[in-house]
Design a protein around this motif. Sequence first.
Motif, PDB file in Angstrom:
ATOM      1  N   ALA A 138       0.839  -1.205   0.000  1.00 16.14           N
ATOM      2  CA  ALA A 138       0.000   0.000   0.000  1.00 16.14           C
ATOM      3  C   ALA A 138       0.872   1.253   0.000  1.00 16.14           C
ATOM      4  N   ARG A 139       1.850   1.265   0.874  1.00 21.87           N
ATOM      5  CA  ARG A 139       2.743   2.440   0.976  1.00 21.87           C
ATOM      6  C   ARG A 139       3.411   2.732  -0.366  1.00 21.87           C
ATOM      7  N   LYS A 140       3.792   1.640  -1.027  1.00 22.25           N
ATOM      8  CA  LYS A 140       4.446   1.785  -2.324  1.00 22.25           C
ATOM      9  C   LYS A 140       3.538   2.482  -3.340  1.00 22.25           C
ATOM     10  N   LEU A 141       2.241   2.209  -3.213  1.00 22.28           N
ATOM     11  CA  LEU A 141       1.266   2.839  -4.118  1.00 22.28           C
ATOM     12  C   LEU A 141       0.812   4.204  -3.598  1.00 22.28           C
ATOM     13  N   GLY A 142       1.375   4.609  -2.454  1.00 25.10           N
ATOM     14  CA  GLY A 142       0.941   5.882  -1.872  1.00 25.10           C
ATOM     15  C   GLY A 142      -0.456   5.808  -1.288  1.00 25.10           C
ATOM     16  N   LYS A 143      -0.892   4.606  -0.930  1.00 22.61           N
ATOM     17  CA  LYS A 143      -2.250   4.434  -0.384  1.00 22.61           C
ATOM     18  C   LYS A 143      -2.188   4.038   1.084  1.00 22.61           C
ATOM     19  N   GLU A 144      -3.253   4.271   1.797  1.00 14.59           N
ATOM     20  CA  GLU A 144      -3.416   3.688   3.124  1.00 14.59           C
ATOM     21  C   GLU A 144      -3.666   2.195   2.960  1.00 14.59           C
ATOM     22  N   PRO A 145      -3.168   1.381   3.910  1.00 13.42           N
ATOM     23  CA  PRO A 145      -3.373  -0.075   3.772  1.00 13.42           C
ATOM     24  C   PRO A 145      -4.850  -0.462   3.655  1.00 13.42           C
ATOM     25  N   ASP A 146      -5.721   0.182   4.435  1.00 15.55           N
ATOM     26  CA  ASP A 146      -7.136  -0.219   4.307  1.00 15.55           C
ATOM     27  C   ASP A 146      -7.757   0.262   2.997  1.00 15.55           C
ATOM     28  N   ALA A 147      -7.180   1.296   2.402  1.00 13.68           N
ATOM     29  CA  ALA A 147      -7.663   1.730   1.089  1.00 13.68           C
ATOM     30  C   ALA A 147      -7.267   0.698   0.023  1.00 13.68           C
TER      31      ALA A 147
END
Lengths: 475, 475
Positions: free
Chosen positions: B407-416
């Motif tokens: 998620a972090r790699k995609l710049g997203k929150e894990p729950d997102a």
Amino acid sequence: MHQLTVADLNPAVLNVQYAVRGELAIKAEDLRNKLEAGHDLPFKRVINSNIGNPQQKGLDQPPITFTRQVAALMEYPPLIDLVKDKWPSDVIERAQELQKEIGSIGAYSHSKGVPLIRKHVAQFIEERDGYSSDPEDIFLTGGASAGVSLLLNVLITPHKTGILIPIPQYPLYTATLAQFNGIPLPYHLSEPQGWSTSLHEIEDAIAQGKKDGIAPRALVIINPGNPTGSLLDLETMESVVRLCEKHSLILLADEVYQSNLHSPDTHPFFSFKYVVRKLDSPVGLVSFHSISKGIKGECGRRGGYFECTNFREDVRALLYKMVSVGLCPPLSGQIGVDSMVRPPQPGSPSYALWKEETDTIHGALAQRTKIMTDRLNALPGVSCVQSPGALYLYPRLELPADAVAAARKLGKEPDALYAMELLDETGICVVPGSGFGQKEGEAHYRLTCLCPGVEEYVVALEEFHKKFLAKYSSA
Amino acid sequence: MHQLTVADLNPAVLNVQYAVRGELAIKAEDLRNKLEAGHDLPFKRVINSNIGNPQQKGLDQPPITFTRQVAALMEYPPLIDLVKDKWPSDVIERAQELQKEIGSIGAYSHSKGVPLIRKHVAQFIEERDGYSSDPEDIFLTGGASAGVSLLLNVLITPHKTGILIPIPQYPLYTATLAQFNGIPLPYHLSEPQGWSTSLHEIEDAIAQGKKDGIAPRALVIINPGNPTGSLLDLETMESVVRLCEKHSLILLADEVYQSNLHSPDTHPFFSFKYVVRKLDSPVGLVSFHSISKGIKGECGRRGGYFECTNFREDVRALLYKMVSVGLCPPLSGQIGVDSMVRPPQPGSPSYALWKEETDTIHGALAQRTKIMTDRLNALPGVSCVQSPGALYLYPRLELPADAVAAARKLGKEPDALYAMELLDETGICVVPGSGFGQKEGEAHYRLTCLCPGVEEYVVALEEFHKKFLAKYSSA
């Protein structure tokens, strides 16, 4: 514990003023309650000429049958079994088509409005103007006011952004500017030219704004005019668009009275969308429309739309985000928009009745507008511009010096005193010109042309006016 | 000519975020369009569990017959001739009573709403709480959101006023605070105590605000909870009122789920109005209610009300002024409020059907809520608080480190990331916890308990969850 006082509240909100439902309207409500409670007053009923509300009690403009039959079927789809052999087939088909798309009108729709209805709005605009319209540029709203409020909120950076507004104006604009800390840049309409829009006045207002360090962001035009009942010609509209190009202004076109035309052959309506496309102009335009006016007068449904033209995709996406916080416009208003933009067509079973109903409404409005204008102009100290559109007249009053003095003594504007006495004497509620704006020292009032029984109504206005002049003439 | 860009717009509006109709909801819309266009996707239909919209297509909670029959008669009064021997007499009487008061639903009403309907709301509140209610304290609104927006706009002096909001919260609050330049003072709800409200957390938030020079003006409580499905007990509510007294806070009580109770005998609802009156407290209270939730689920009508308690007359007059600028709430929503607060009574002809319809809805919601909670709790890495009320669950996820890293790699929150993959795999659209707020490092999502076919739905959630864990487990 400190109890919340007005002084604790948002100062911007304290500054909001909205005369259409202000002091006089509240007094009219009190008087109506008194009449109902059996009090003896100099009149039998209160007539709310302060607001364009055609279907209100006492005015009773009937709703369009087609619109309401479709709406009833949307409310209770099993009704179809009872009415399928009794109501026109185009009513049934329309309701079924909408039900198939929408499902239940008890569900939230897309935040911009039902996609199919937006497509129909775009088709309506294409037929009106002869230029293409994209359903993605259409936002259905809970009446035009909701759209205006959204756009002003988005366009205004608090305490920085100037918005050019006509004087006189519909006070929604000043009220919403106050709410969002926008800065009004007023420009005067020209009463001697039938309340037309003067480019010169707008240029002056821009120059003044710049001198004061205020960046003008948008220009508001109300056409057909409120409160003035005026109608812009094509040449003026083209100049307005060019002026917006020159100053990079967003044009906010309040066109909610576009179908209220009293002499459409000699005084046709052109939309600003048509003008922008005709000129191939890059001007950013938002055009507002509503089901509250026109021949529908469906104010209580809260329905309308705006179309944005020449808007970048990211700006449009931001508008979408903002409307999504409010979830969606009322479905009742959305289906009202659908029947406004898709009325019965010649040859369809509902057409004859629809034509009769709408012709009656147009005819009555045109007739009342003419009678009222002529009779007002025949009164001493009253002059009233002929109105080719909208629902209002905005007569000018030359009030006796004694009346002006009496008003000042009460801390009132002279036209507010006139309107207050008119209400007290006749039960007719109008809005004084000070609620819309006017030049220093002038006096006006706005009244709607919606009251049936126009003869009796005009006689009441005439008698009051003469008595008022006599009362304040120290001859 | 400069074309308007997002950078030109009101910076406050740029900051607004509203996840319930955000990125995932827009993607869900795209997927639905793809399915309709015949694309091959891993699922047959998109299920919008991101929003409490009971009557939407696919969920199809049926509307209450009584409500809709009355509404159909209001839309088209001549219908009475066709239905008078076919529909229950209490439907006819109700419609006639409302027509007599309102006239046409196509007319603007009083800006606070139809006086008779406000009287009925006050009676409903009196019966609910056992304490008096004044119709003049009631404002009908276009849904609860419109009321919340008005109150925040009025209470917030831009860049100065702090508003205490729960975390997690319904994002209407943060979105509206951003819009009006209010300052959120977040306080955490206690997940181990069933998402209850901790006085200690509120005191900490107030202290922190004061340290930062922010005056707290109001406290938002959502009860029953959104997104948490929690329900406050009386003791906690009394402490909350005392805390508001101590700090002179206006209590904004979002009570729109007050009739969505899954075990009312053991977990009853108390209104804050009841508590304020019981304690004889001078606290200023605004309680919001809506027809969009409960067993009506009439979201599309846009109807609701708020009651203000212990408000000074001048503050109430200012609220009236502000609602008058928006003219009036939709009549369709107003009559929906009337039938919410005046349902058919035992002995009346519509009662049996009304009882059956509402029992079915309550029963289905309670059953689904229980099944979903039990099955979610049985999954590895998922824990979900039992919910006694509202329409939602807010399960917590323990996500594998690999998923967090992805998620972090995609710049997203894990729950997102979790919610996005859930949508892609199953067509189920939920809202990640990051849209409501949570403690640093936590992951949640909110889903509604509205989907029929709960077994199939839960199986899809379970299978997805296991696949997700397997995908991101680098064992």
